[in-house]
Scaffold this motif. Sequence first.
Motif, mmCIF file in Angstrom:
data_model
loop_
_atom_site.group_PDB
_atom_site.id
_atom_site.type_symbol
_atom_site.label_atom_id
_atom_site.label_comp_id
_atom_site.label_asym_id
_atom_site.label_seq_id
_atom_site.Cartn_x
_atom_site.Cartn_y
_atom_site.Cartn_z
ATOM 1 N N GLY A 178 39.568 54.258 41.481
ATOM 2 C CA GLY A 178 40.952 53.211 41.715
ATOM 3 C C GLY A 178 42.071 54.223 41.550
ATOM 4 O O GLY A 178 42.217 55.460 41.686
ATOM 5 N N CYS A 179 43.176 53.384 41.641
ATOM 6 C CA CYS A 179 44.506 54.221 41.950
ATOM 7 C C CYS A 179 45.831 53.424 41.409
ATOM 8 O O CYS A 179 45.512 51.870 41.206
ATOM 9 N N ARG A 180 46.699 53.952 41.052
ATOM 10 C CA ARG A 180 47.959 53.498 40.669
ATOM 11 C C ARG A 180 49.130 54.225 41.434
ATOM 12 O O ARG A 180 49.182 55.423 41.522
ATOM 13 N N VAL A 181 50.141 53.380 42.237
ATOM 14 C CA VAL A 181 50.921 53.845 43.117
ATOM 15 C C VAL A 181 52.069 53.342 42.793
ATOM 16 O O VAL A 181 52.320 52.148 42.552
ATOM 17 N N TYR A 182 53.261 54.063 42.594
ATOM 18 C CA TYR A 182 54.564 53.610 42.093
ATOM 19 C C TYR A 182 55.605 53.356 43.121
ATOM 20 O O TYR A 182 55.843 54.331 44.024
ATOM 21 N N GLU A 183 55.982 52.059 43.510
ATOM 22 C CA GLU A 183 56.840 52.001 44.591
ATOM 23 C C GLU A 183 58.132 52.670 44.464
ATOM 24 O O GLU A 183 58.506 53.383 45.612
ATOM 25 N N GLU A 184 58.735 53.095 43.329
ATOM 26 C CA GLU A 184 59.917 53.922 43.319
ATOM 27 C C GLU A 184 59.967 55.105 43.793
ATOM 28 O O GLU A 184 60.877 55.845 43.917
ATOM 29 N N HIS A 185 58.575 55.698 43.740
ATOM 30 C CA HIS A 185 58.343 57.173 44.111
ATOM 31 C C HIS A 185 57.857 57.339 45.739
ATOM 32 O O HIS A 185 57.725 58.528 46.226
ATOM 33 N N ILE A 186 57.653 56.206 46.632
ATOM 34 C CA ILE A 186 57.436 56.078 47.728
ATOM 35 C C ILE A 186 58.605 56.878 48.554
ATOM 36 O O ILE A 186 59.560 56.312 48.608
ATOM 37 N N PRO A 187 58.224 57.868 49.178
ATOM 38 C CA PRO A 187 59.471 58.671 49.953
ATOM 39 C C PRO A 187 59.748 57.939 51.263
ATOM 40 O O PRO A 187 59.065 57.711 52.297
ATOM 41 N N ILE A 188 61.067 57.544 51.361
ATOM 42 C CA ILE A 188 61.591 56.502 52.492
ATOM 43 C C ILE A 188 62.926 57.514 52.940
ATOM 44 O O ILE A 188 63.788 57.250 52.179
ATOM 45 N N ASP A 189 63.155 57.579 54.187
ATOM 46 C CA ASP A 189 64.283 58.046 55.023
ATOM 47 C C ASP A 189 65.542 57.043 54.915
ATOM 48 O O ASP A 189 65.161 55.981 55.004
ATOM 49 N N TYR A 190 66.741 57.518 54.818
ATOM 50 C CA TYR A 190 67.745 56.606 54.864
ATOM 51 C C TYR A 190 67.895 55.692 56.152
ATOM 52 O O TYR A 190 68.037 54.602 56.190
ATOM 53 N N GLN A 191 67.628 56.468 57.391
ATOM 54 C CA GLN A 191 67.550 55.681 58.621
ATOM 55 C C GLN A 191 66.347 54.448 58.489
ATOM 56 O O GLN A 191 66.735 53.624 59.229
ATOM 57 N N THR A 192 65.408 55.139 58.144
ATOM 58 C CA THR A 192 64.248 53.920 57.896
ATOM 59 C C THR A 192 64.809 52.749 57.093
ATOM 60 O O THR A 192 64.479 51.560 57.605
ATOM 61 N N LEU A 244 62.265 50.512 69.771
ATOM 62 C CA LEU A 244 62.054 50.561 71.057
ATOM 63 C C LEU A 244 61.472 49.399 71.460
ATOM 64 O O LEU A 244 61.965 48.843 72.683
ATOM 65 N N GLU A 245 60.743 48.448 70.785
ATOM 66 C CA GLU A 245 60.544 47.258 71.309
ATOM 67 C C GLU A 245 61.542 46.197 71.417
ATOM 68 O O GLU A 245 61.671 45.359 72.468
ATOM 69 N N ARG A 246 62.477 46.373 70.653
ATOM 70 C CA ARG A 246 63.796 45.541 70.542
ATOM 71 C C ARG A 246 64.599 45.671 71.909
ATOM 72 O O ARG A 246 64.993 44.958 72.523
ATOM 73 N N GLU A 252 66.620 46.852 57.093
ATOM 74 C CA GLU A 252 67.661 45.944 56.588
ATOM 75 C C GLU A 252 67.913 45.417 57.958
ATOM 76 O O GLU A 252 68.235 43.900 57.885
ATOM 77 N N GLU A 253 68.318 45.938 59.009
ATOM 78 C CA GLU A 253 68.874 45.418 60.234
ATOM 79 C C GLU A 253 67.774 44.450 60.408
ATOM 80 O O GLU A 253 68.156 43.418 61.393
ATOM 81 N N PHE A 254 66.306 44.759 60.480
ATOM 82 C CA PHE A 254 65.308 43.919 60.950
ATOM 83 C C PHE A 254 64.995 42.774 60.092
ATOM 84 O O PHE A 254 64.088 41.865 60.393
ATOM 85 N N ASN A 255 65.496 42.670 58.839
ATOM 86 C CA ASN A 255 65.228 41.874 57.768
ATOM 87 C C ASN A 255 63.731 42.019 57.422
ATOM 88 O O ASN A 255 63.145 40.905 57.306
#
Length: 367
Positions: free
Chosen positions: A251-265, A180-182, A270-273
């Motif tokens: 404390g905590c340990r969070v795993y990058e590979e398990h963070i849920p991300i939608d395809y459009q996101t 929206l800002e773009r 990537e488009e915004f680098n």
Amino acid sequence: MRTEIATLGEFGLIRHLTEGIELKNESSRYGVGDDAAVLSYPADKEILVTTDLLLEGVHFDLTYVPLKHLGYKSAVVNFSDIYAMNGTPKQITVSLSLSKRFCIEDMEELYAGIRLACEEYHVDIVGGDTSSSYTGLTISITCIGEGERGKVVYRNGAQETNLICVSGDLGAAYMGLQLLEREKAVLTSDKDVQPDFAGKEYLLERQLKPEARKDIIEKLAQAGIQPTAMMDISDGLSSELLHICKQSKVGCRVYEEHIPIDYQTAVMAEEFNMNLTTCALNGGEDYELLFTVPIADHEKISEMEGVKLIGHITKAELGCALITRDGQEFELKAQGWNPLKGESAEQKNDEEAEKRGQRKFPVHTKC
């Protein structure tokens, strides 16, 4: 058509906007129309109260936020706070401060969104206030809800070996904001150019019309799962998780590979680098639920649709860390939204870290 607000006055405007509201909840005894609303809750219920203040130019930009969407979102973000306590929203009060550039038709649009949200989530509008402003539009909503005695969930209950879970996916609302800002910047420089939102509808919806995760609260109850700690993700996953850990003294340990991300996101990042994990950790305004559960509930959580297991709680002395896809461990830091924090100190710290050659994760992105 434009009708000046002065033609109705303060009380006339309130009557106009709240006309026809019917109370649906038993706890709502008397709503709009007197000096105060009257509520009555059973003895076996805890009363939950939350409030949010939204300011034009700080929390929303009317260049691209439709008033009806703004009204809907203003109500839903309060509902989300009540659900995050394992409760149910029941009533709201709505207070507005507006400048002379707004007319009655504008307020009708805003209230149409608020009323739609209340209908969707079965919440009663029981009061509010209006005032003039020199600076634009300010919205203050207070939400009252109920929770079963003994089942209200706080931030301070996470325990060692608990599992860390999130609902939905993360980073989409932030990517919607960037989009929206773009397009706003493009429109400012060339008014003949039409915004390009094709294939990005999900990102826009997550930013402009978020939903509170009532469905997840219902699923947890049906599965017999009582979270030990819970928050909604308004300021970013990393920020909220650090709140839980600090208040629970763990404390905590969070795993990058398990963070849920939608395809459009992912495509938009990537488009915004931009670093995708950074956006998911720090973007904010997702209004998903972050919660911890006992390890004994692992099987139930793993089978629950719409919920993802992303890590576990550890001893406090082990700190809070993100485990990357290649197995490296980085300290988890809150880089999300903080309206009261200046940029200069944060930017200075980043610059000094770069001079010292320290690798930081996530890659710093202003969210």
